[in-house]
Design a protein around this motif. Structure first.
Motif: not given
Length: 183
Positions: A146-175
């Motif tokens: 569901d679209f409402d499941d997104i906590i936060t997202n980004n479409n980076a064109s260079g190096p990137t960093t993300v902090t995944i919380s223990a309360s998050d359900g999942a992490f999605q990555t593409t490309g």
């Protein structure tokens, strides 16, 4: 044949009598029942060996009572047989919940936090070599799609960093290139 005469009778063909079908011998049913029972036994052993459904840590304690009676050769003629009771306590080792073993996340996929990946801060070198030079990632509440499941997202064109919380359900990555845990 003239008018009013009946035609000669036609011979009637009847199918040849069939011999009665003998009942299946008992061994024919056993050829199916015995392997089926063996398979069910193995399934039951597998379920029992797997432990609890939730994989949580549990300690089981079992007690067994054994009664031993002396043989007549060990006794005198006028003595009653003594009974010896032995109680044995068996304690199994607690099982640990399976921890994710990887400190990296491949560039494509949806990964359940706490099962597939650990919570923490991850860094990617950016987009993988492809026609579309973008690295998309999203922290999700669940894997429902569901679209409402997104906590936060980004479409980076260079190096990137993300902090995944223990309360998050999942992490999605593409490309993205591989994500490496930095803390």
């Amino acid at each position: 044949m003239s008018f009013g005469q009946q035609p000669p009778p036609q011979p009637q063909w009847a199918p040849a009598p069939q011999p009665p079908v003998p009942p299946r011998p008992g061994w024919a049913r056993k050829r199916i029942a015995i392997p089926a029972a063996g398979v069910l036994l193995l399934v039951g052993v597998g379920i029992g060996a797997a432990g609890g459904e939730d994989g949580s840590s549990k300690t089981a304690t079992a007690k067994a009572t054994v009664t031993v009676t002396a043989t007549p050769a060990e006794l005198a003629a006028d003595e009653p047989a003594p009974e010896v009771t032995v109680t044995e306590t068996v304690t199994s080792k607690p099982t640990k919940k399976a921890e994710p073993k990887v400190a990296t996340i491949p560039g494509d996929g949806t990964f359940v936090v706490g099962t597939d990946i650990k919570a923490g801060t991850y860094k990617s070198a950016g987009p993988a070599d492809s026609v579309i030079p973008n690295c998309y990632w999203a922290r999700l509440k669940s894997t429902s799609g569901d679209f409402d499941d997104i906590i936060t997202n980004n479409n980076a064109s260079g190096p990137t960093t993300v902090t995944i919380s223990a309360s998050d359900g999942a992490f999605q990555t593409t490309g993205c290139k591989e994500w490496k845990k930095v803390s």
